[in-house]
Design a protein around this motif. Structure first.
Motif, PDB file in Angstrom:
ATOM      1  N   LEU A  10      -1.640  -1.390  70.374  1.00 58.92           N
ATOM      2  CA  LEU A  10      -0.717  -2.402  70.885  1.00 58.92           C
ATOM      3  C   LEU A  10       0.635  -2.315  70.184  1.00 58.92           C
ATOM      4  O   LEU A  10       1.678  -2.524  70.809  1.00 58.92           O
ATOM      5  N   LEU A  11       0.624  -2.014  68.891  1.00 57.56           N
ATOM      6  CA  LEU A  11       1.890  -1.872  68.174  1.00 57.56           C
ATOM      7  C   LEU A  11       2.743  -0.740  68.755  1.00 57.56           C
ATOM      8  O   LEU A  11       3.959  -0.851  68.824  1.00 57.56           O
ATOM      9  N   ARG A  12       2.104   0.320  69.178  1.00 59.24           N
ATOM     10  CA  ARG A  12       2.848   1.427  69.804  1.00 59.24           C
ATOM     11  C   ARG A  12       3.483   1.013  71.129  1.00 59.24           C
ATOM     12  O   ARG A  12       4.453   1.607  71.564  1.00 59.24           O
ATOM     13  N   ARG A  13       2.906  -0.004  71.767  1.00 60.99           N
ATOM     14  CA  ARG A  13       3.410  -0.468  73.069  1.00 60.99           C
ATOM     15  C   ARG A  13       4.254  -1.744  72.939  1.00 60.99           C
ATOM     16  O   ARG A  13       4.538  -2.413  73.925  1.00 60.99           O
ATOM     17  N   ARG A  14       4.663  -2.073  71.734  1.00 61.06           N
ATOM     18  CA  ARG A  14       5.382  -3.318  71.471  1.00 61.06           C
ATOM     19  C   ARG A  14       6.616  -3.489  72.344  1.00 61.06           C
ATOM     20  O   ARG A  14       6.841  -4.554  72.914  1.00 61.06           O
ATOM     21  N   ALA A  15       7.433  -2.470  72.494  1.00 62.55           N
ATOM     22  CA  ALA A  15       8.663  -2.584  73.295  1.00 62.55           C
ATOM     23  C   ALA A  15       8.347  -2.899  74.758  1.00 62.55           C
ATOM     24  O   ALA A  15       9.071  -3.651  75.406  1.00 62.55           O
ATOM     25  N   LEU A  33       5.501  -4.475  75.902  1.00 60.94           N
ATOM     26  CA  LEU A  33       4.729  -5.696  76.111  1.00 60.94           C
ATOM     27  C   LEU A  33       5.331  -6.945  75.486  1.00 60.94           C
ATOM     28  O   LEU A  33       4.986  -8.055  75.897  1.00 60.94           O
ATOM     29  N   ASN A  34       6.207  -6.806  74.509  1.00 59.18           N
ATOM     30  CA  ASN A  34       6.727  -7.952  73.782  1.00 59.18           C
ATOM     31  C   ASN A  34       7.480  -8.904  74.700  1.00 59.18           C
ATOM     32  O   ASN A  34       8.305  -8.486  75.504  1.00 59.18           O
ATOM     33  N   HIS A  35       7.179 -10.195  74.595  1.00 60.36           N
ATOM     34  CA  HIS A  35       7.802 -11.264  75.384  1.00 60.36           C
ATOM     35  C   HIS A  35       7.528 -11.125  76.879  1.00 60.36           C
ATOM     36  O   HIS A  35       8.350 -11.528  77.694  1.00 60.36           O
ATOM     37  N   LYS A  36       6.412 -10.555  77.243  1.00 57.89           N
ATOM     38  CA  LYS A  36       6.025 -10.388  78.641  1.00 57.89           C
ATOM     39  C   LYS A  36       4.657 -11.037  78.857  1.00 57.89           C
ATOM     40  O   LYS A  36       3.880 -11.188  77.934  1.00 57.89           O
ATOM     41  N   PHE A  37       4.390 -11.435  80.084  1.00 59.47           N
ATOM     42  CA  PHE A  37       3.047 -11.863  80.440  1.00 59.47           C
ATOM     43  C   PHE A  37       2.206 -10.606  80.615  1.00 59.47           C
ATOM     44  O   PHE A  37       2.644  -9.657  81.251  1.00 59.47           O
ATOM     45  N   VAL A  38       1.007 -10.629  80.053  1.00 56.20           N
ATOM     46  CA  VAL A  38       0.130  -9.472  80.166  1.00 56.20           C
ATOM     47  C   VAL A  38      -1.237  -9.913  80.682  1.00 56.20           C
ATOM     48  O   VAL A  38      -1.619 -11.073  80.561  1.00 56.20           O
ATOM     49  N   ILE A  39      -1.949  -8.977  81.259  1.00 55.80           N
ATOM     50  CA  ILE A  39      -3.311  -9.199  81.711  1.00 55.80           C
ATOM     51  C   ILE A  39      -4.215  -8.340  80.837  1.00 55.80           C
ATOM     52  O   ILE A  39      -3.986  -7.136  80.693  1.00 55.80           O
ATOM     53  N   VAL A  40      -5.227  -8.974  80.246  1.00 55.32           N
ATOM     54  CA  VAL A  40      -6.151  -8.289  79.358  1.00 55.32           C
ATOM     55  C   VAL A  40      -7.529  -8.295  80.013  1.00 55.32           C
ATOM     56  O   VAL A  40      -8.036  -9.346  80.390  1.00 55.32           O
ATOM     57  N   SER A  41      -8.102  -7.125  80.161  1.00 48.90           N
ATOM     58  CA  SER A  41      -9.479  -7.001  80.648  1.00 48.90           C
ATOM     59  C   SER A  41     -10.330  -6.460  79.519  1.00 48.90           C
ATOM     60  O   SER A  41      -9.920  -5.539  78.815  1.00 48.90           O
ATOM     61  N   GLN A  54     -10.854  -4.944  74.053  1.00 46.90           N
ATOM     62  CA  GLN A  54     -10.048  -4.660  75.244  1.00 46.90           C
ATOM     63  C   GLN A  54     -10.418  -3.359  75.929  1.00 46.90           C
ATOM     64  O   GLN A  54     -10.757  -2.382  75.282  1.00 46.90           O
ATOM     65  N   GLU A  55     -10.358  -3.411  77.235  1.00 44.52           N
ATOM     66  CA  GLU A  55     -10.479  -2.202  78.049  1.00 44.52           C
ATOM     67  C   GLU A  55      -9.119  -1.835  78.606  1.00 44.52           C
ATOM     68  O   GLU A  55      -8.729  -0.674  78.592  1.00 44.52           O
ATOM     69  N   VAL A  56      -8.370  -2.848  79.083  1.00 48.32           N
ATOM     70  CA  VAL A  56      -7.052  -2.605  79.657  1.00 48.32           C
ATOM     71  C   VAL A  56      -6.123  -3.754  79.259  1.00 48.32           C
ATOM     72  O   VAL A  56      -6.500  -4.913  79.340  1.00 48.32           O
ATOM     73  N   VAL A  57      -4.921  -3.412  78.831  1.00 48.02           N
ATOM     74  CA  VAL A  57      -3.847  -4.388  78.620  1.00 48.02           C
ATOM     75  C   VAL A  57      -2.666  -3.883  79.422  1.00 48.02           C
ATOM     76  O   VAL A  57      -2.188  -2.771  79.199  1.00 48.02           O
ATOM     77  N   ARG A  58      -2.218  -4.696  80.380  1.00 45.23           N
ATOM     78  CA  ARG A  58      -1.085  -4.266  81.200  1.00 45.23           C
ATOM     79  C   ARG A  58      -0.168  -5.440  81.473  1.00 45.23           C
ATOM     80  O   ARG A  58      -0.599  -6.594  81.427  1.00 45.23           O
ATOM     81  N   ARG A  59       1.085  -5.130  81.723  1.00 46.59           N
ATOM     82  CA  ARG A  59       2.050  -6.169  82.085  1.00 46.59           C
ATOM     83  C   ARG A  59       1.707  -6.698  83.453  1.00 46.59           C
ATOM     84  O   ARG A  59       1.318  -5.965  84.360  1.00 46.59           O
ATOM     85  N   SER A  60       1.838  -8.014  83.610  1.00 46.20           N
ATOM     86  CA  SER A  60       1.627  -8.589  84.940  1.00 46.20           C
ATOM     87  C   SER A  60       2.860  -8.335  85.785  1.00 46.20           C
ATOM     88  O   SER A  60       3.979  -8.203  85.266  1.00 46.20           O
TER      89      SER A  60
END
Length: 71
Positions: free
Chosen positions: A23-28, A30-38, A63-69
């Motif tokens: 998640l830290l690698r994807r900070r830019a 995902l930060n301050h965004k709504f995300v969907i976590v499966s 987690q299996e998937v974390v993506r921006r909504s």
């Protein structure tokens, strides 16, 4: 984290996501965004003798998937 909790009057209850280093690698992205976590909710995230520096407490989502909504 403690400063934010104290400022907002939050008692320190959080849900940890597994794979904090990923998640830290994807900070830019995902930060301050709504995300969907499966994934799988785990009431006991780690065994009592495990130390994991990416987790805030015992409960979490493996987690299996974390993506921006999408808007």
């Amino acid at each position: 984290m403690q400063a934010v909790r104290g400022k907002n009057g939050i008692a320190g209850h959080v849900v940890t996501l597994s794979g904090g280093d990923n998640l830290l690698r994807r900070r830019a992205e995902l930060n301050h965004k709504f995300v969907i976590v499966s994934g799988t909710f785990k009431r006991t995230f780690n065994a009592p003798d495990v130390i994991d520096l990416y987790q805030c407490n015992d409960v979490g989502i493996e987690q299996e998937v974390v993506r921006r909504s999408e808007p």
